[in-house]
Scaffold this motif. Sequence first.
Motif, PDB file in Angstrom:
ATOM      1  N   TYR A  37       1.914   5.634  -7.448  1.00  0.00           N
ATOM      2  CA  TYR A  37       1.122   4.809  -8.365  1.00  0.00           C
ATOM      3  C   TYR A  37      -0.358   4.941  -8.042  1.00  0.00           C
ATOM      4  CZ  TYR A  37       5.631   2.880  -9.555  1.00  0.00           C
ATOM      5  OH  TYR A  37       6.931   2.765  -9.968  1.00  0.00           O
ATOM      6  N   LYS A  38      -1.185   4.792  -9.066  1.00  0.00           N
ATOM      7  CA  LYS A  38      -2.637   4.799  -8.901  1.00  0.00           C
ATOM      8  C   LYS A  38      -3.203   3.537  -9.548  1.00  0.00           C
ATOM      9  CE  LYS A  38      -3.722   7.306 -13.186  1.00  0.00           C
ATOM     10  NZ  LYS A  38      -4.458   8.448 -13.767  1.00  0.00           N
ATOM     11  N   GLU A  59      -4.268  11.950  -6.679  1.00  0.00           N
ATOM     12  CA  GLU A  59      -4.083  11.610  -8.088  1.00  0.00           C
ATOM     13  C   GLU A  59      -4.862  12.517  -9.036  1.00  0.00           C
ATOM     14  OE1 GLU A  59      -7.038   8.194  -9.438  1.00  0.00           O
ATOM     15  OE2 GLU A  59      -5.855   7.516  -7.737  1.00  0.00           O
ATOM     16  N   TYR A 109       0.772   3.338  -3.196  1.00  0.00           N
ATOM     17  CA  TYR A 109      -0.339   4.224  -3.573  1.00  0.00           C
ATOM     18  C   TYR A 109      -0.905   5.021  -2.401  1.00  0.00           C
ATOM     19  CZ  TYR A 109      -2.920  -0.005  -2.093  1.00  0.00           C
ATOM     20  OH  TYR A 109      -3.401  -1.098  -1.410  1.00  0.00           O
ATOM     21  N   ASN A 111       1.192   7.666 -11.173  1.00  0.00           N
ATOM     22  CA  ASN A 111       0.311   8.762 -10.782  1.00  0.00           C
ATOM     23  C   ASN A 111       0.946  10.069 -11.237  1.00  0.00           C
ATOM     24  OD1 ASN A 111      -1.181  10.746  -9.493  1.00  0.00           O
ATOM     25  ND2 ASN A 111      -0.623  10.114  -7.421  1.00  0.00           N
ATOM     26  N   TRP A 130       1.882  12.780  -8.574  1.00  0.00           N
ATOM     27  CA  TRP A 130       2.853  12.530  -7.524  1.00  0.00           C
ATOM     28  C   TRP A 130       4.105  13.341  -7.810  1.00  0.00           C
ATOM     29  CZ3 TRP A 130       7.640   9.773  -8.180  1.00  0.00           C
ATOM     30  CH2 TRP A 130       8.323   9.521  -6.985  1.00  0.00           C
ATOM     31  N   SER A 161       0.818  -1.223   0.000  1.00  0.00           N
ATOM     32  CA  SER A 161       0.000   0.000   0.000  1.00  0.00           C
ATOM     33  C   SER A 161       0.845   1.264   0.000  1.00  0.00           C
ATOM     34  CB  SER A 161      -0.945   0.005   1.207  1.00  0.00           C
ATOM     35  OG  SER A 161      -0.248   0.209   2.424  1.00  0.00           O
ATOM     36  N   LEU A 219      -1.481  -1.308 -11.164  1.00  0.00           N
ATOM     37  CA  LEU A 219      -1.107   0.044 -10.772  1.00  0.00           C
ATOM     38  C   LEU A 219      -0.249   0.674 -11.861  1.00  0.00           C
ATOM     39  CD1 LEU A 219       0.012  -0.690  -7.084  1.00  0.00           C
ATOM     40  CD2 LEU A 219      -2.209   0.155  -7.836  1.00  0.00           C
ATOM     41  N   SER A 276      -5.323   7.714  -4.955  1.00  0.00           N
ATOM     42  CA  SER A 276      -3.906   7.592  -4.621  1.00  0.00           C
ATOM     43  C   SER A 276      -3.295   8.894  -4.112  1.00  0.00           C
ATOM     44  CB  SER A 276      -3.128   7.123  -5.857  1.00  0.00           C
ATOM     45  OG  SER A 276      -1.735   7.197  -5.628  1.00  0.00           O
TER      46      SER A 276
END
Length: 588
Positions: free
Chosen positions: A243-244, A136, A89, A259, A262, A86, A256, A239
């Motif tokens: 990553y999303k 995101e 994200y 993102n 980010w 986790s 994933l 996210s």
Amino acid sequence: MKTRKTTAVVATAVVLMLGASACNGSKDDNGGGKGGNGGSGATDAALTSIVNPSDKAGGTVKIEMSDEPDSLDPGNTYYGWVQNISRLYGRTLTAFKPAAGKDGLEIVPDLAEGLGKPSADAKTWTYTLKKGLKFEDGTPITSKDVKYAVERSNFAPEALSNGPTYFKAHLAGGDKYKGPYKDKNPDGIASIETPDDSTIVFKLKDAFADFDYLATYSQTAPVPAAKDKGADYVKHIVSSGPYKFESYDAGRGATLVRNPNWDKKTDPIRPALPDKVTLRFKVKQETVDSNLIADNITVDGAGTGVAPATQPDVLTKPNLKKQTDNSYAGATSYLGLNVNVKPFDNVHCRKAVQWGIDKASVQAAQGGDPKGDVATTLLPPTVNGYTKFDLYESAGHKGDEAKAKDELKQCGHPNGFDTKISARSDRPAEMAMVTAVQASLKKIGINADIKSFPAGKYFQNFAGNPSYVHSNKLGMIMMAWGADWPTGFGFLDQIINGSAIKPSGGNNIAELNDPKINKMLDEGIANTDAAAREKTWGEIDKAVAEGGTMVPLIYRKNLLLRPVSATNVTVTQAYLGMYDYVLMGSAK
């Protein structure tokens, strides 16, 4: 000790202990060193160094595992491997530093600018968020999003039942707040203050010296209230990390991708090298192992090591053995005896089980020495507070039939009794262990009928659901537990504290609710003297053993296998001795 230095001292003690433990593996003559500048790819190289270091961006990290998550929702999970993944994200207030060896136990700021600022009595903790944080979709992340994440994850068991409830247990007024789905007051719980968009203040009913550890937990990953759908939020997680979610298929897997909102400037701890990360669930463990050997995937997401059937092949072939890392998991496999299921409401019936189990046979069944050492305590040796003792000592850890039968007489069942024992069907090692437990107990007249359930629903629907346990007379429950953070409190609280008993998704499988033990836990975590606090955890462990509610079986080790194409591979003790998924990349 009344400043955040308290946490640093505890972490240092744990680091030293873990560093010593890691040396039990084969030495990597070419790797090692702080931060892992190298790593030859030799046996156990990833215990202290980074194997196949690379700064090349691109490629796909492929993750497979034999079961499914309790939930990928950062606020509704308790599995260590989900906590690990986790971080790709979901960013948290603080984090364990992604690094090799002992450096991976250092707590560093993540969403926050620095570690928490405690009051003199450690009852108030303040964090200031970094500037420029975004979800995101480009909307700013604020302190209110972090507050909401804590509220939904700790105070809404009707929708989110899988995670721990530390915040609920320790926040002032936590016993009265009904959660955001029932309490429509837009200000939420009063003991989490957000005086501005960058500041979050936690006001506790008691001192909590480990709070910076708690702030690393995925429950502090921000959630925008407008996007929350309760249990269905997992279908569209928003996210805050690199990553999303491109896709999510419940029970089967997820993908994933990067993102775009980010910003590396606010997140120096995540390299975010792969272009994509794929997750695939419910793959037979032997198939996962075969895919690792064939270099078809990057990592086994469960992080518990190869199956017993694969282990001999891996250990006898030199080309494969050098790709293994035999890490201590900071975890203990044990058998919980539920005090609300007869005859385990009787301490002598519980002690009969303690004396009757042949732990040596259980160790052999789960893979022998490479998979763990025989346990005599709940706390494993790599967790701060461990104290060595054995209240049920027997020759060769094979049990003591005479003492077991004496306890059976004292509990009114001289000829034994019938009961049921549960285990996770998609964990081969656990199924092998429960079969060995069953066989050794049969010798003293205890007939345990094995009931197996899928890991993804084990706690929510079965072993962690008191209603199911009671109605189905599930008296004995197989369990494996690792520290939420590497201190005695981080290990013990959620499995022995009466406040941790929940309608479903609970981890206090014995339903232990001993006022003496509860008080010892509360007083221990409130003590700002690190040495005294550490001593308390060992005393609590012994008090649990005296009541016989939990039978320690194995101090777990993971026989991990890294494929040739995996890059930046290193073991993290912060996440139960599995590989650090934030660092990993793929040369493919």
